[in-house]
Write a protein that holds these residues in place. Structure first.
Motif, PDB file in Angstrom:
ATOM      1  N   TYR A  14       0.184  13.626  -4.898  1.00 21.79           N
ATOM      2  CA  TYR A  14       1.105  12.707  -4.038  1.00 21.79           C
ATOM      3  C   TYR A  14       2.003  14.378  -4.124  1.00 21.79           C
ATOM      4  O   TYR A  14       2.517  15.109  -5.052  1.00 21.79           O
ATOM      5  N   ALA A  17       4.956  14.236  -6.972  1.00 14.89           N
ATOM      6  CA  ALA A  17       4.073  13.564  -8.496  1.00 14.89           C
ATOM      7  C   ALA A  17       4.614  14.979  -8.923  1.00 14.89           C
ATOM      8  O   ALA A  17       4.375  16.284  -9.025  1.00 14.89           O
ATOM      9  N   THR A  19       2.059  15.193 -12.324  1.00 14.88           N
ATOM     10  CA  THR A  19       0.556  15.141 -12.214  1.00 14.88           C
ATOM     11  C   THR A  19      -0.268  14.671 -11.343  1.00 14.88           C
ATOM     12  O   THR A  19       0.080  13.619 -10.097  1.00 14.88           O
ATOM     13  N   ALA A  21      -2.934  12.586  -9.325  1.00 22.30           N
ATOM     14  CA  ALA A  21      -3.264  11.145  -8.697  1.00 22.30           C
ATOM     15  C   ALA A  21      -4.380  11.282  -9.330  1.00 22.30           C
ATOM     16  O   ALA A  21      -5.566  10.917  -9.987  1.00 22.30           O
ATOM     17  N   CYS A  53     -10.849   3.368   1.370  1.00 26.64           N
ATOM     18  CA  CYS A  53     -10.443   2.450   2.416  1.00 26.64           C
ATOM     19  C   CYS A  53      -9.656   3.021   3.446  1.00 26.64           C
ATOM     20  O   CYS A  53      -9.582   2.575   4.871  1.00 26.64           O
ATOM     21  N   LEU A  55      -6.816   4.578   3.195  1.00 24.68           N
ATOM     22  CA  LEU A  55      -5.501   4.429   3.785  1.00 24.68           C
ATOM     23  C   LEU A  55      -4.787   5.803   3.109  1.00 24.68           C
ATOM     24  O   LEU A  55      -3.645   5.782   3.396  1.00 24.68           O
ATOM     25  N   VAL A  56      -5.243   6.688   2.314  1.00 22.46           N
ATOM     26  CA  VAL A  56      -4.913   7.637   2.070  1.00 22.46           C
ATOM     27  C   VAL A  56      -5.800   9.005   2.294  1.00 22.46           C
ATOM     28  O   VAL A  56      -7.386   8.583   1.944  1.00 22.46           O
ATOM     29  N   GLU A  57      -5.232  10.198   2.952  1.00 21.80           N
ATOM     30  CA  GLU A  57      -7.151  11.621   3.213  1.00 21.80           C
ATOM     31  C   GLU A  57      -6.455  11.895   1.529  1.00 21.80           C
ATOM     32  O   GLU A  57      -5.721  12.172   0.840  1.00 21.80           O
ATOM     33  N   ARG A  78     -13.746   0.442   8.097  1.00 20.43           N
ATOM     34  CA  ARG A  78     -12.545  -0.917   7.813  1.00 20.43           C
ATOM     35  C   ARG A  78     -13.893  -2.034   8.187  1.00 20.43           C
ATOM     36  O   ARG A  78     -13.739  -3.149   7.964  1.00 20.43           O
ATOM     37  N   VAL A  83     -11.043  -5.723   1.754  1.00 20.44           N
ATOM     38  CA  VAL A  83      -9.905  -5.172   0.528  1.00 20.44           C
ATOM     39  C   VAL A  83      -9.691  -6.628   0.393  1.00 20.44           C
ATOM     40  O   VAL A  83      -8.800  -7.124   1.424  1.00 20.44           O
ATOM     41  N   PRO A  85      -5.631  -6.166  -1.849  1.00 18.73           N
ATOM     42  CA  PRO A  85      -5.662  -5.709  -2.472  1.00 18.73           C
ATOM     43  C   PRO A  85      -4.530  -5.840  -3.953  1.00 18.73           C
ATOM     44  O   PRO A  85      -4.611  -7.147  -4.227  1.00 18.73           O
ATOM     45  N   GLN A  87      -1.231  -6.354  -4.083  1.00 20.36           N
ATOM     46  CA  GLN A  87      -0.085  -7.131  -4.014  1.00 20.36           C
ATOM     47  C   GLN A  87      -0.951  -8.532  -3.110  1.00 20.36           C
ATOM     48  O   GLN A  87      -2.208  -8.538  -2.492  1.00 20.36           O
ATOM     49  N   ILE A  88      -0.056  -9.697  -2.795  1.00 24.17           N
ATOM     50  CA  ILE A  88      -0.587 -11.137  -2.413  1.00 24.17           C
ATOM     51  C   ILE A  88      -0.488 -10.616  -0.446  1.00 24.17           C
ATOM     52  O   ILE A  88       0.811 -10.446  -0.207  1.00 24.17           O
ATOM     53  N   ALA A  89      -1.582  -9.645  -0.052  1.00 24.63           N
ATOM     54  CA  ALA A  89      -1.398  -9.390   1.123  1.00 24.63           C
ATOM     55  C   ALA A  89      -1.578 -10.410   2.819  1.00 24.63           C
ATOM     56  O   ALA A  89      -2.507 -10.205   3.707  1.00 24.63           O
TER      57      ALA A  89
END
Lengths: 248, 436
Positions: A14, A17, A19, A21, A53, A55-57, A78, A83, A85, A87-89
Motif C-alpha cells: 500500500y 506503508a 512493509t 501487506a 473479493c 476490492l483490492v488489486e 462477486r 463476504v 466483513p 465491520q457491521i456492513a
C-alpha cells in the motif's frame, strides 16, 4: 477443479506503508471445506480477503475463485461469493428487513425471494422477532448475525468471514458456529479468519497461518498440533510459528 | 432501473428517520429567504418612496433659501426640520444633532449667508450679457463674482455612499430649479415686468427648464417588469439556490458515515451496482433540492405578502422553473457527492462544503450582483454553478425569458453535474486501493 480458492504468489504494497501487506503469499482452499486463515494483526489476512473479493488489486501474483481470476472476472466472482466483513456492513437506521430487502434488490432478487430467504435465515440465526427493529438498536451479537444474513441472501458458493465473532457473547458465538457448520453441510465452502484459535480449531477442516505477508504453514488442526513440538492446541502451534512478540 | 429505485426508497427511509435533518433542509433556507427579503426590502425600494428627516440651517434668509426649503417641503422624500422650540436651527446645533449617536437624523443642509445675493448677481450678469447681445439697453446692477458659495451637506457618518449620492443628486435638482427661477425672474426684468415664477403660476416651468427629461421604459411588452424590481424578486431565487447547495452537508455527511459504518463496503461487494446506487442517491437528493426550490418559491408567492412584502412574480414562462430547479439540484447534488467522495471524515467535509458554498455564492452573484464586480471577477463568476442557476432563474422571472434564454445555463449546469459525478466515481473506485 478441486479448489474453491487458489492464491499464488501475491504481493501487495500500500502507498505509504512501511512493509508490504502481502509478500509472495500462496495458499489454496478445497471445495466444500472450512478453511481458517490465521495470523497476527497486520499479517495480511484482510488484504488477502480484499483481493479475493476484487476490492483490492494485487501488485503481483494471481488469485482465483472457482477458476475465475479475481481481477479480470471480478464481477462474476462477486455473484458467487458472500463476504461478511469485520465491520457491521449494514445501514444502522434501517430495520433488518429493510436492509435485507435493499441488499437483495441490489443483487437483482425479487421481493418474494428476498423475503423467503431473509425470513428463513433470521429464524435460523434467532433474529425473527427483531426483524422490524433498526440495526442500530441491536446488541453486538445480533448485529453480527444480521451481518452474516446480509451476505447470504444471494446464496453464495463461497462464504468469506472476516472475524465474524469478534466482540460477541458466548451464546451468539455458539449460534454462529452451529449455523456455519450447517451451511457447510449444504456443500458450500467457507474461508474464515479469527483471532479466536479455539473457535478455529473447532470449526475449521484446515487452517493456513500467514505472518508478515508470507505463507507459514497449513494443514488440518489435528496434523498441525501433532507435528508441532509441545503443542497441545492450535494456539500453541500458532505461537510456535509466529512467535511471542507483540505486533503493532 | 430496479436498483436505482431500490436506492431511492432506501434514501427516503433514511431521510424520513432523520426528521430533524429533513426539517433543517427545508426550514433553514425558508428562514434565510424571509429574513434576507425583509432586510433588503428598504434598499430595494426606490428612494421616492422613502421619507427622510432632514435638518436645515438657513443662514441666508433669501429667495434661494426659501425656494430650496419650499422645494424640499413639497417633496415626498423629505421631512424638513429648520427650527427647534421656535428657534431657528444653527449650524452648530445641526452638526450636534447629526453626531448625537441616536441616528434620528442622517442628513443636514446649511444654506450659507449671501447665497441668494450671489445667485442674483450671477443671474444679473447673464441677463446683462444677453441684453447686450440682443441690442437691448437694460442693465441690472452687478458686482464682481465672489468665490463659489456652497450649500453644505452633512451626513450621519454611518450613511452609505449610495445613500449620500442619491440625496446629493436630489438636492442638486432643487438648487438648480431654484437658481433657474431666479434667472427667469431676472430675465423678466428685461421687459420691465415682475415675473411670477411660482409653480402655481407656471406649472410647466420645471418641465420647460428641464428641457429633455428622462423616462424609464420596459425592454419589451411581456410584462410590467418595473413592478417586479423588489427585494422578494431578487432574494427568493438567490437564497433558494444558496439553500439548495447546502444539500452538500447531509449528502456528503451520509456518504462518509456509510463508509465509516461499513454499509458502503456492503454496496462495494455487490457486483455491478455502484453506478446504479450513485444514480439513485443523486436522483433522490436532486428531487429533495427541487422540492426545496418550490417550497422557497411558494414562500415567495404566498408567505411574503403576509409579511408586507410583494409576492414573487414568476415570469411569462413559469413552467421553465421546473427544469431549472432540477438542473440546479443536479449540480448541487453532484457537488455534494464529489465532496463526500474526496474527504475521509465528516470533520473535513462539512466545513469545506459549507465554506465553499459561501465562496461560490459570493462569486456567483448571490450576495452582490456580478455586474458590480470587476471584469476579472465577472469572468471568475462563470465557474460558480450558483451563477448559472441564478442567471437561468433571473432570465425567467426578471427578464420574462423563454426556453432559448435558459438553454445555455441549463446546459452548463448539466455538464458540470456530469463531470463532477464522473470524477466522484473515479475517486471512489480508487478508494479501496489505498486502504489497508
Amino acid at each position: 477443479m478441486p479448489y474453491a480458492i487458489e492464491i499464488n504468489d501475491l504481493y501487495k504494497n500500500y502507498k505509504g506503508a512501511w512493509t508490504p501487506a502481502l509478500n509472495g503469499f500462496s495458499f489454496t482452499v478445497r471445495k466444500n471445506t472450512v478453511m481458517g486463515l490465521l495470523g497476527p494483526n497486520g499479517a495480511g489476512k484482510t488484504t488477502s480477503i480484499n483481493i479475493i473479493c476484487g476490492l483490492v488489486e494485487p501488485d503481483k501474483g494471481s488469485a482465483k475463485v472457482f477458476g475465475k481470476d479475481c481481477v479480470k472476472d471480478m464481477l462474476a466472482i462477486r455473484h458467487i461469493i458472500g463476504v461478511v466483513p469485520q465491520q457491521i456492513a449494514l445501514f444502522g437506521n434501517l430495520t433488518a428487513t429493510e436492509n435485507f430487502m435493499y441488499i437483495g434488490r441490489l443483487y437483482g432478487l425479487n421481493d418474494a425471494t428476498i423475503t423467503k430467504r431473509a425470513n428463513s435465515l433470521m429464524e435460523r440465526l434467532g433474529l425473527e422477532k427483531h426483524a422490524d427493529k433498526r440495526i442500530k438498536s441491536y446488541s453486538g451479537g445480533m448485529k453480527r448475525r444480521a451481518n452474516i444474513i446480509a451476505s447470504l441472501l444471494h446464496e453464495p458458493e463461497l462464504l468469506i468471514l472476516d472475524e465474524p465473532t469478534a466482540g460477541v457473547d458466548v451464546q451468539s458465538r455458539a449460534m454462529i458456529m452451529t449455523f456455519l457448520n450447517d451451511y457447510k453441510q449444504l456443500g458450500k465452502t467457507i474461508l474464515y479468519t479469527s483471532h479466536l484459535l479455539d473457535e478455529a480449531e473447532q470449526i475449521c477442516d484446515e487452517v493456513v497461518i500467514i505472518d508478515e505477508g508470507k505463507f507459514v504453514i497449513d494443514g488440518t488442526p489435528k496434523e498441525l498440533i501433532t507435528n508441532t513440538p509441545d503443542a497441545k492446541k492450535l494456539e500453541d502451534v500458532f505461537l510456535h510459528y509466529t512467535g511471542h512478540s507483540v505486533r503493532d | 432501473m430496479k436498483k436505482i429505485i431500490a436506492t431511492i426508497i432506501k434514501e427516503w427511509l433514511l431521510m424520513k428517520r432523520d426528521f430533524a435533518g429533513l426539517l433543517l433542509l427545508l426550514v433553514m433556507p425558508a428562514i434565510l429567504i424571509v429574513v434576507m427579503a425583509l432586510i433588503q426590502d428598504a434598499p430595494f425600494k426606490d428612494y421616492q418612496e422613502v421619507r427622510f428627516d432632514l435638518l436645515l440651517a438657513d443662514n441666508d434668509h433669501g429667495i434661494l433659501a426659501t425656494q430650496i426649503k419650499n422645494g424640499l417641503r413639497q417633496s415626498k422624500n423629505f421631512h424638513v426640520t429648520d427650527s427647534i422650540g421656535g428657534q431657528e436651527l444653527s449650524e452648530q446645533q445641526l452638526k450636534n444633532m447629526l453626531q448625537d449617536g441616536s441616528g434620528n437624523y442622517k442628513i443636514g443642509i446649511v444654506i450659507p449667508k449671501g447665497v441668494t445675493a450671489e445667485v442674483v448677481n450671477s443671474a444679473n450678469i447673464i441677463v446683462n450679457s444677453m441684453s447686450g447681445k440682443m441690442g437691448m439697453s437694460a442693465s441690472l446692477p452687478v458686482r464682481a463674482a465672489r468665490d463659489q458659495i456652497f450649500v453644505q451637506m452633512y451626513f450621519d457618518p454611518v450613511s452609505m455612499p449610495s445613500f449620500r449620492a442619491s440625496i446629493s443628486n436630489a438636492l442638486d435638482k432643487f438648487i438648480t430649479y431654484a437658481c433657474s427661477n431666479v434667472l427667469v425672474d431676472r430675465l423678466s426684468l428685461l421687459s420691465g415686468q415682475k415675473a411670477d415664477t411660482s409653480a402655481k403660476a407656471n406649472p410647466d416651468l420645471k418641465k420647460i427648464l428641464q428641457g429633455v427629461g428622462i423616462k424609464e421604459e420596459p425592454l419589451n411588452d411581456k410584462g410590467n417588469y418595473k413592478q417586479h424590481i423588489n427585494s422578494v424578486q431578487h432574494n427568493v431565487p438567490a437564497w433558494a439556490i444558496f439553500g439548495m447547495f447546502f444539500i452538500v452537508i447531509p449528502l456528503a455527511g451520509h456518504m462518509i458515515r456509510e463508509r465509516e459504518e461499513g454499509s458502503a463496503l456492503r454496496i462495494a461487494l455487490v457486483p455491478n451496482v455502484y453506478k446504479s446506487v450513485a444514480m439513485g442517491k443523486i436522483i433522490f437528493y436532486t428531487l429533495i433540492c427541487t422540492l426545496q426550490f418550490f417550497i422557497m418559491f411558494g414562500i415567495g408567492l404566498w408567505v411574503m405578502p403576509l409579511l408586507g412584502l410583494p409576492s414573487i412574480y414568476l415570469g411569462t414562462h413559469p413552467v421553465l422553473l421546473l427544469p431549472i430547479a432540477i438542473c440546479i439540484g443536479f449540480a448541487a447534488t453532484t457537488y455534494g457527492y464529489l465532496i463526500g467522495a474526496i474527504f475521509k471524515t465528516v470533520n473535513q467535509a462539512l466545513p469545506f462544503g459549507s465554506i465553499s458554498i459561501v465562496i461560490l455564492s459570493a462569486m456567483g452573484g448571490v450576495w452582490v450582483p456580478i455586474d458590480l464586480l470587476s471584469k476579472t471577477m465577472q469572468h471568475v463568476a462563470m465557474v460558480s454553478p450558483l451563477h448559472w442557476g441564478l442567471t437561468a432563474v433571473n432570465n425567467v422571472i426578471l427578464r420574462d425569458g423563454s426556453v432559448k434564454d435558459v438553454l445555455l445555463p441549463l446546459t452548463v449546469l448539466t455538464c458540470l453535474g456530469v463531470v463532477l459525478w464522473l470524477i466522484s466515481i473515479f475517486l471512489n473506485s480508487r478508494r479501496y486501493q489505498s486502504v489497508q
